[in-house]
Design a protein around this motif. Structure first.
Motif, PDB file in Angstrom:
ATOM      1  N   CYS A   1      -0.454   8.860   4.365  1.00  0.00           N
ATOM      2  CA  CYS A   1       0.369   8.583   5.544  1.00  0.00           C
ATOM      3  C   CYS A   1       0.159   9.697   6.583  1.00  0.00           C
ATOM      4  O   CYS A   1      -0.388  10.765   6.278  1.00  0.00           O
ATOM      5  CB  CYS A   1       1.844   8.458   5.164  1.00  0.00           C
ATOM      6  N   GLU A   2       0.576   9.452   7.795  1.00  0.00           N
ATOM      7  CA  GLU A   2       0.354  10.407   8.877  1.00  0.00           C
ATOM      8  C   GLU A   2       1.034  11.750   8.619  1.00  0.00           C
ATOM      9  O   GLU A   2       0.466  12.809   8.911  1.00  0.00           O
ATOM     10  CB  GLU A   2       0.815   9.816  10.210  1.00  0.00           C
ATOM     11  N   ASP A   3       2.234  11.735   8.053  1.00  0.00           N
ATOM     12  CA  ASP A   3       2.933  12.992   7.753  1.00  0.00           C
ATOM     13  C   ASP A   3       2.145  13.825   6.738  1.00  0.00           C
ATOM     14  O   ASP A   3       1.984  15.042   6.912  1.00  0.00           O
ATOM     15  CB  ASP A   3       4.342  12.739   7.219  1.00  0.00           C
ATOM     16  N   CYS A   4       1.642  13.197   5.694  1.00  0.00           N
ATOM     17  CA  CYS A   4       0.866  13.920   4.677  1.00  0.00           C
ATOM     18  C   CYS A   4      -0.468  14.395   5.241  1.00  0.00           C
ATOM     19  O   CYS A   4      -0.952  15.474   4.889  1.00  0.00           O
ATOM     20  CB  CYS A   4       0.664  13.065   3.440  1.00  0.00           C
TER      21      CYS A   4
ATOM     22  N   MET B   1       0.848  -1.163   0.000  1.00  0.00           N
ATOM     23  CA  MET B   1       0.000   0.000   0.000  1.00  0.00           C
ATOM     24  C   MET B   1       0.901   1.236   0.000  1.00  0.00           C
ATOM     25  O   MET B   1       1.957   1.236   0.607  1.00  0.00           O
ATOM     26  CB  MET B   1      -0.899  -0.023   1.242  1.00  0.00           C
ATOM     27  N   TYR B   2       0.437   2.269  -0.692  1.00  0.00           N
ATOM     28  CA  TYR B   2       1.225   3.493  -0.841  1.00  0.00           C
ATOM     29  C   TYR B   2       0.408   4.702  -0.398  1.00  0.00           C
ATOM     30  O   TYR B   2      -0.820   4.711  -0.515  1.00  0.00           O
ATOM     31  CB  TYR B   2       1.620   3.703  -2.306  1.00  0.00           C
ATOM     32  N   CYS B   3       1.094   5.737   0.069  1.00  0.00           N
ATOM     33  CA  CYS B   3       0.453   7.018   0.345  1.00  0.00           C
ATOM     34  C   CYS B   3       0.149   7.671  -0.997  1.00  0.00           C
ATOM     35  O   CYS B   3       1.040   7.832  -1.832  1.00  0.00           O
ATOM     36  CB  CYS B   3       1.383   7.905   1.177  1.00  0.00           C
TER      37      CYS B   3
ATOM     38  N   ASP C   1      -0.195   3.416  11.104  1.00  0.00           N
ATOM     39  CA  ASP C   1      -1.522   3.979  10.889  1.00  0.00           C
ATOM     40  C   ASP C   1      -1.510   4.950   9.724  1.00  0.00           C
ATOM     41  O   ASP C   1      -0.494   5.573   9.425  1.00  0.00           O
ATOM     42  CB  ASP C   1      -2.016   4.670  12.153  1.00  0.00           C
ATOM     43  N   ALA C   2      -2.631   5.061   9.047  1.00  0.00           N
ATOM     44  CA  ALA C   2      -2.773   5.945   7.898  1.00  0.00           C
ATOM     45  C   ALA C   2      -4.215   6.405   7.836  1.00  0.00           C
ATOM     46  O   ALA C   2      -5.108   5.773   8.405  1.00  0.00           O
ATOM     47  CB  ALA C   2      -2.385   5.221   6.615  1.00  0.00           C
ATOM     48  N   PHE C   3      -4.438   7.502   7.150  1.00  0.00           N
ATOM     49  CA  PHE C   3      -5.789   8.030   6.943  1.00  0.00           C
ATOM     50  C   PHE C   3      -6.350   7.392   5.682  1.00  0.00           C
ATOM     51  O   PHE C   3      -5.767   7.516   4.609  1.00  0.00           O
ATOM     52  CB  PHE C   3      -5.732   9.555   6.796  1.00  0.00           C
TER      53      PHE C   3
END
Length: 67
Positions: free
Chosen positions: A44-47, A1-3, A20-22
């Motif tokens: 991703c969480e950073d994005c 899976m990719y952001c 974790d990811a949105f």
């Protein structure tokens, strides 16, 4: 899976996401220009943090006591 925003590979093992990811999914309907389309993406969480910093009205955030 990719952001979908930055392209980062999200850590997975045995089809289980290890970070974790949105995840968003929206089925568009009447009164939109995307009627009958389903959009889905993962960030991703950073994005996610970068995205919400651009909001004029921040998201509502509350503590969850039971998982």
């Amino acid at each position: 899976m990719y952001c979908n925003a930055c392209g980062k590979t999200l850590k997975m093992e045995n089809d289980i996401l290890l970070e974790d990811a949105f995840e968003a999914k929206k089925q568009w309907g009447y009164f939109s220009r995307k009627d009958r389309k389903l959009h889905a993406f993962v960030i991703c969480e950073d994005c996610y943090d970068k995205m919400i910093q651009s909001f004029v009205i921040p998201p509502q955030i509350s503590e969850v006591t039971e998982l």
